[in-house]
Structures are given as C-alpha cells and as structure tokens.
Design a protein around this motif. Structure first.
Motif: not given
Length: 401
Positions: A64, A58, A295-297, A342-343, A293, A314, A101-103
């Motif tokens: 990511v 992660t 970012s979950a970072s 976002y990523d 999507s 991010n 949070k992230k697919k």
C-alpha cells in the motif's frame, strides 16, 4: 523487516518461482477489476505486451505504501505495449472496497482460491513478476527495483539484470550438523556472489536467511522503519548467509544476538547521538490536495527512513515529520494544517534539502522551508567500526550457547 517475521511464521510450504525463460503459468482463474469490457487475462490475449504481475494484498503495508510510485510507473508507459495486473487472493468485495478508497492504476485480478499465487510460487508480497511479449518469464523481482527504462528495454528485447526477490523453502533437517547440536546458535558467513536470496526454514527451531546483500540483511534484522536508524557509510559488497537455531529462547534474546552477529560480520557499530539544530518547517502547497491520497489501511502506522528511502504507512503529517527528521538529521515541524492519515514511499538520491524538497513537491505537494526554532532529536547512527577490526581470514562471525 516489514515482511520477514510474517514470512517466518507462515504455514510451512515449498513454493518455487518459475524459472527465467520458461512460459508464464496461466492466469485464467483471475476475476478482473478495472479492466475494459471483454478484457481477458490469458497469454493469447496479452501476446505482444510486456506484462508486469504485481502480487499484493490490501493488508500488506509495503504494498500500500508503494502505490504512489507504482501508479507513476504504470502511467509513464504506453498501455498499448505494457500491461500491469495487480493480483490479490482476498475476497473480491474487500478488494473493491479498497479500490473505492485508494487509487491503483492498471488492472486488478482477484483469485480467492490462491491458485495463481501457487502457480507462480509466490508466498511473500509484494512480489513482482515480469513477462515478455512472447509470454515467457523475464524476472521475479520487486517493484522498487523497476524503472520505466528497464521495462522499455524488455519490450525492445534487451537483457536486463533485475534484482532477484526472496524465495522461501522448507528444510526437513537443520542446515548443518553444528547447528543441530547447538541449543542456540547464530552465524553469519559469506555467500557465493551469485547466490539466490532465500529463506530456508528448518522446523521446529531454526531458519536461514541466505544470499542477501549487506543492505537487505541490515533491513531484515533491524526495525529500520520503526526506529531512527541512519546509515552514514557504504556497506560491504557481496552476499551473506545468516543462520539461526534456538531452543526455548525468547524472541527478544534471539533478536539481540542476531543483530550483534550481523553488526560484527559487517564491521559496524551503532552509536546514539542527540542533535540540536535549527528546524525545518513542513508546509502544504497548492498541489497538496491533488497529490496527497488518504490511507485506506486499517493497520498500525509504519514510518521510517533507511539508506535514502522514506516510508509512511497510515501515518499523519506528524509521522511524516518524524521520517523526514530522521533522514535529514534535523528537527522538522509540522505546519501543514493537514489532518488524516496518508501513505508515502519515495527515495531521494541526494542527501541535501534541495533533492528532498524536489521529491516532496512532485510526489506529495509538500515543501520544507528553513525555520529559526531549535529542538532536540535523537538519531541512531550506523557507522563503520574503526577499532578491533577482524582479520581478513575471519569470514564467519558466530555466537553459540
């Protein structure tokens, strides 16, 4: 460059990837997430399928940032013939929070003991390992080198030449007597054309980056995802060995000499240019909400362009315009009205605005339109050096103190 520093500072070890054609090591210590009830991560259950093992984390920025492309690849292939398993060694709760949070398409296997990483000789991530329907290793590579057509060919029993990934070894002595006597030395030399890409660490003062092609060598020694570097000309063919030895030399000094040695060996020079051109306007479309999507970072932003590859980790839409402006060598203004981070990670084959717009719309639901405003942008351009070319016999560029 994204992972190189982390690799060099990692705890010394000697891990080897499994050889092509050998049986894949067991996966039975994995706890599966996102898998059907009763699914098992063992080679008897997976027999007949091409299995893609993606070693990730992660906290891994390129892992990511590459998720949109990874998901697209997973969803383009028949799940009856292919199985993707993303393997992480973090706490299962941390991984599940990330997945909330992230697919991430396909199965996710968690093994906090790190046993699967060790059995497969994986120390850097992302690393991708392909296993055929009989449970034998096909390749150790990276997800950016994969295509649906390549994996289909594996399923059909065809031989596919995948780009090899990097291995890390620990050397007990410096790489050469000359290096051992030097307080500070940097050298770049030609490697055999079939050389395997390897990092060899020889503590306490040095490391070797061996068997890399010119493009990978440039990305490893320059921060191409943090600065505005644009590659204008094709790089030399072949593979190279970079050797570094230093005693009480600052990181800044070492980085400078390594970069100079690589530029000299590849007959390149860096030129700084300031361009003033009409701007492009980045706008949202109706597809933006569906394709973007968040970012979950929690890590710092990474952004950059290199050799047709665009990376955002991010980052905000302003950060994305920085990346696009670098690739286009034209100012880009953000008028999307989109907040948040976002990523994105994608590659554009053509250098024209039409090719870039097509990829932007398909992957992010964004578009670039011509504007009538002007602004300045500084681009660092890597171009071929025409003067003072070394003679053909000069195979090694070296700096010593």
């Amino acid at each position: 460059m994204i992972t190189l520093v982390a690799l060099l500072l990692a705890t010394p070890s000697l891990w080897a990837h499994p050889e092509k054609g050998t049986p894949a090591p067991p996966l039975n210590t994995l706890t599966l997430l996102q898998a059907p009830m009763g699914a098992r991560a063992d080679w008897a259950s997976l027999k007949g399928k091409v299995v893609v093992l993606e070693f990730w984390a992660t906290w891994c920025s390129p892992c990511v940032a590459g998720l949109p492309r990874f998901n697209q690849l997973v969803e383009s292939l028949d799940p009856a013939k292919f199985q993707f398993i993303s393997i992480d060694d973090e706490d299962p709760k941390a991984v599940q929070n990330f997945l909330n949070k992230k697919k991430m398409s396909g199965w996710v296997g968690v093994d906090p003991s790190g046993g699967v990483f060790h059995r497969y000789g994986v120390e850097s991530r992302p690393t991708t390992i392909i296993v055929d329907g009989s449970g034998k290793i096909v390749a150790v590579t990276e997800i950016d080198s994969l295509s649906a057509a390549d994996l289909q060919a594996v399923a059909e029993g065809k031989n596919v030449a995948f780009k090899p990934t990097m291995e890390i070894t620990e050397a007990s002595v410096p790489s050469s007597p000359d290096t051992e006597r030097s307080l500070f030395a940097v050298s770049v030399s030609k490697a055999p054309p079939d050389a395997k890409t390897t990092i060899a660490k020889h503590p306490p003062t040095g490391w070797d980056l061996l068997g890399e092609d010119a493009d990978s060598l440039m990305t490893d020694v320059f921060n191409v995802f943090g600065n505005r570097y644009v590659l204008k000309d094709s790089l030399p063919e072949g593979r190279y060995d970079l050797r570094v030895n230093s005693v009480e030399v600052s990181q800044a000094v070492m980085d400078s000499f390594v970069q100079q040695a690589v530029l000299a060996a590849l007959h390149l020079q860096i030129q700084s240019k300031t361009l003033t051109k009409p701007a492009y306007i980045l706008q949202a479309t109706d597809a933006s909400k569906k394709l973007l999507s968040p970012s979950a970072s929690t890590h710092a932003v990474k952004r950059g362009y290199w050799h047709g590859k665009f990376l955002l980790m991010n980052g905000t839409m302003d950060d994305l315009t920085y990346v696009l402006a670098t690739g286009l060598e034209n100012p880009v203004l953000n008028e999307t009205g989109i907040e948040g981070t976002y990523d994105a990670r994608f590659e554009v084959a053509g250098g024209d605005i039409e090719s870039l717009n097509r990829v932007l719309q398909e992957t992010l639901g964004l578009q670039l339109v011509p504007g009538n405003r002007e602004m300045s942008i500084t681009v660092f351009e890597v171009s071929k050096q025409e003067e003072n070319k070394p003679s053909p016999s000069a195979k090694t560029q070296e700096v010593k103190h």
